[in-house]
Structure formats: C-alpha cells, structure tokens
Design a protein around this motif. Sequence first.
Motif, PDB file in Angstrom:
ATOM      1  N   GLU A 199       0.843  -1.208   0.000  1.00  0.00           N
ATOM      2  CA  GLU A 199       0.000   0.000   0.000  1.00  0.00           C
ATOM      3  C   GLU A 199       0.878   1.258   0.000  1.00  0.00           C
ATOM      4  O   GLU A 199       0.579   2.239  -0.680  1.00  0.00           O
ATOM      5  CB  GLU A 199      -0.928   0.021   1.225  1.00  0.00           C
ATOM      6  N   LEU A 200       1.947   1.198   0.793  1.00  0.00           N
ATOM      7  CA  LEU A 200       2.838   2.363   0.895  1.00  0.00           C
ATOM      8  C   LEU A 200       3.494   2.656  -0.457  1.00  0.00           C
ATOM      9  O   LEU A 200       3.561   3.812  -0.892  1.00  0.00           O
ATOM     10  CB  LEU A 200       3.903   2.067   1.965  1.00  0.00           C
ATOM     11  N   GLU A 201       3.941   1.613  -1.131  1.00  0.00           N
ATOM     12  CA  GLU A 201       4.576   1.806  -2.446  1.00  0.00           C
ATOM     13  C   GLU A 201       3.577   2.401  -3.440  1.00  0.00           C
ATOM     14  O   GLU A 201       3.895   3.327  -4.187  1.00  0.00           O
ATOM     15  CB  GLU A 201       5.111   0.469  -2.967  1.00  0.00           C
ATOM     16  N   HIS A 202       2.358   1.879  -3.419  1.00  0.00           N
ATOM     17  CA  HIS A 202       1.329   2.367  -4.348  1.00  0.00           C
ATOM     18  C   HIS A 202       1.021   3.857  -4.074  1.00  0.00           C
ATOM     19  O   HIS A 202       0.995   4.686  -4.989  1.00  0.00           O
ATOM     20  CB  HIS A 202       0.073   1.507  -4.180  1.00  0.00           C
ATOM     21  N   LEU A 203       0.816   4.188  -2.799  1.00  0.00           N
ATOM     22  CA  LEU A 203       0.433   5.564  -2.452  1.00  0.00           C
ATOM     23  C   LEU A 203       1.587   6.532  -2.680  1.00  0.00           C
ATOM     24  O   LEU A 203       1.382   7.666  -3.124  1.00  0.00           O
ATOM     25  CB  LEU A 203      -0.032   5.620  -0.988  1.00  0.00           C
ATOM     26  N   TYR A 204       2.802   6.095  -2.394  1.00  0.00           N
ATOM     27  CA  TYR A 204       3.964   6.962  -2.610  1.00  0.00           C
ATOM     28  C   TYR A 204       4.142   7.222  -4.110  1.00  0.00           C
ATOM     29  O   TYR A 204       4.436   8.346  -4.528  1.00  0.00           O
ATOM     30  CB  TYR A 204       5.213   6.330  -1.996  1.00  0.00           C
ATOM     31  N   GLY A 205       3.927   6.193  -4.921  1.00  0.00           N
ATOM     32  CA  GLY A 205       3.988   6.350  -6.379  1.00  0.00           C
ATOM     33  C   GLY A 205       2.941   7.353  -6.843  1.00  0.00           C
ATOM     34  O   GLY A 205       3.209   8.235  -7.665  1.00  0.00           O
ATOM     35  N   GLN A 206       1.742   7.231  -6.287  1.00  0.00           N
ATOM     36  CA  GLN A 206       0.642   8.153  -6.636  1.00  0.00           C
ATOM     37  C   GLN A 206       1.011   9.596  -6.263  1.00  0.00           C
ATOM     38  O   GLN A 206       0.789  10.531  -7.034  1.00  0.00           O
ATOM     39  CB  GLN A 206      -0.618   7.706  -5.887  1.00  0.00           C
ATOM     40  N   LEU A 207       1.603   9.755  -5.076  1.00  0.00           N
ATOM     41  CA  LEU A 207       1.995  11.099  -4.625  1.00  0.00           C
ATOM     42  C   LEU A 207       3.051  11.695  -5.571  1.00  0.00           C
ATOM     43  O   LEU A 207       2.959  12.857  -5.966  1.00  0.00           O
ATOM     44  CB  LEU A 207       2.545  11.018  -3.193  1.00  0.00           C
ATOM     45  N   CYS A 208       4.047  10.879  -5.926  1.00  0.00           N
ATOM     46  CA  CYS A 208       5.136  11.373  -6.781  1.00  0.00           C
ATOM     47  C   CYS A 208       4.635  11.683  -8.190  1.00  0.00           C
ATOM     48  O   CYS A 208       5.034  12.668  -8.793  1.00  0.00           O
ATOM     49  CB  CYS A 208       6.275  10.354  -6.856  1.00  0.00           C
ATOM     50  N   ASP A 209       3.727  10.834  -8.718  1.00  0.00           N
ATOM     51  CA  ASP A 209       3.302  10.989 -10.114  1.00  0.00           C
ATOM     52  C   ASP A 209       2.188  12.019 -10.273  1.00  0.00           C
ATOM     53  O   ASP A 209       2.104  12.713 -11.270  1.00  0.00           O
ATOM     54  CB  ASP A 209       2.767   9.654 -10.673  1.00  0.00           C
ATOM     55  N   GLN A 210       1.271  12.055  -9.288  1.00  0.00           N
ATOM     56  CA  GLN A 210       0.053  12.864  -9.489  1.00  0.00           C
ATOM     57  C   GLN A 210      -0.098  14.006  -8.496  1.00  0.00           C
ATOM     58  O   GLN A 210      -1.092  14.728  -8.526  1.00  0.00           O
ATOM     59  CB  GLN A 210      -1.183  11.965  -9.380  1.00  0.00           C
TER      60      GLN A 210
END
Length: 274
Positions: A199-210
């Motif tokens: 979950e952390l990897e997914h949300l961190y990716g979302q934060l960085c990309d979007q």
Amino acid sequence: MTPQPDSPLSLETIRAHLKTRTIGSALSVHNEVDSTNRLLADRARAGASHGTVVVAESQTAGRGRLGRPWISPRGVNLYASILLTQSQAPPVLSWIPLLTAIAVVRAINLLTGVHVTVKWPNDVMVLRDGEGRKLAGILVEAIGSGPSGERGVVVGIGINVNMPAEAFPEDLRASATSLLIETGRPVERAPLLAALLGELEHLYGQLCDQGTGGIAAAYETICATLGKRVRVELGGSGQVEGAAEGLAPDGALRLRTKEGKILEIRAGDVVHLR
Ligand code: BTN
C-alpha cells in the motif's frame, strides 16, 4: 489472555508475501534493536537506498511522537522503518505521515476487516464503546541530506498486533488496543507487513506521479478528526480549541477558534471533544 506470538518474522516469511518493486528490495529483520528508526537513519547516512526496510522483533528504545517512548515487547507486534529518499519538494514530504496512515488503515482493513480510523495526523484508532483506542502509530523523521545531496525521511510504523491487554502498561490499557484484542484471534504479522509495504509503495507512487490531490481525498475519508470540535495540545506552547475544518495544502490541520480565527496546526496532540 496469554501472549500469542505467531511465527517469528524472517526474511523468507516476509518475502513470501511481498509484491513490491522498490520498497523492501533491501530488507533486514532483527531480533532486537534500540529503535528501527535510529538504525535506518544511520544506514541512510551511510548510503542505504530508497525503499530499504528494517524490521525488528523487539525494540529497547522505541520512539514515539512528541518524544514519547513506544512500548515494543518481543514477538507480538510489528516495528518497521522504511527509507524514502527520492527527491521531493517540502509540500510533498509533509504528506508522508498522512499517506502512511492511509497505507496502515488499508492494510489492516484488507487483512483483518477491523474498522480503523485516523486521528490527525497519524494515530490509527479503533472506535469502541464511543472511545477511540490507539492501534498503531507512525513516526516520520527527516534524515537531512544523503551522500548525493538528496532529502530523505525514515517512516517508522508500530502496529499492536498480538499484544494481549495485560501486556500494556496499566496507564495505557483504556486508551490502547491490538488486533488480537479487537478480533479475539492472533493475526499473522508477515502478510500484514507485506500488505502495508504494498500500500505504501502504491500511495507513494501516486503522490510522486500525481501530486497531493488524490492522497488528500483518500485521507479525508479515513480521518475522524475532520468536522469535530477538538483540543490540540501543542507541547511546550499550550493548547488551542476549535473546530477542525479541513486540511491546508501541506496537510496541516485547519482549526477555527471560537473567535473565528483560522489556525494551521503542524504538530500536536489532538483530543476529540464531544
Ligand atoms: C507514535 O507515537 O504514535 C508513533 C510511534 C511509532 C513507533 C514506531 S515502531 C517502529 C519505528 N521505530 C521507532 O523507534 N519508532 C517507530
């Protein structure tokens, strides 16, 4: 209830459940450390890479928010720290504690079905008999510049998993809980940790990309503080009371005082008032 250790945490048991790409690609499991946050911050200064994870079966000096200790008995709970070093501007970095709370809530819900909410900024709580009981805590600490000048943070997560009520110090028994207490059965820690890192990897990716928009919207759905009257204890600088109206662009809590003044709170201990 007697303590209910599940199988010991090991690289093999964690890796068997882990589906991440970067978070956990470097992973170490320790029997005892002073603090996983302290150990990982030292490793970060020595060049550890983004996504490095340190896990321990027990901590002798577990650190909590606002200088408090974090009770860390052996073999029953999760104590994990994750290094995030990708270069980010400060407004994005300030969302990491809130983003981590979303990851903890989602992983707990997915693996146990226990309904948890968040008290701003990142106390993970169970509501029972009208009272909020703390199930998990998050401590994000900046490590300053790394060897190549990047900024970084250590994200420390403690989840009370198989800790029986009598193992909590007496003064915490009414205000803290564990998954064992809430479900009545032991919960396996390795799949829970793996889900959390996913979950952390997914949300961190979302934060960085979007950017912060989607993270803010997700946080608002799980945060029990928003819309409530609250008192915020500000450590050395007293306390303030008001209505928790929303979040500022950096994740600070917007509080409307009874005089109508809007305050932005960036650190403090929130008490929900009835
Ligand atoms: C809080 O006070 O709510 C934050 C508690 C954070 C505890 C975790 S346990 C793993 C990591 N290592 C530490 O020393 N603290 C964090």
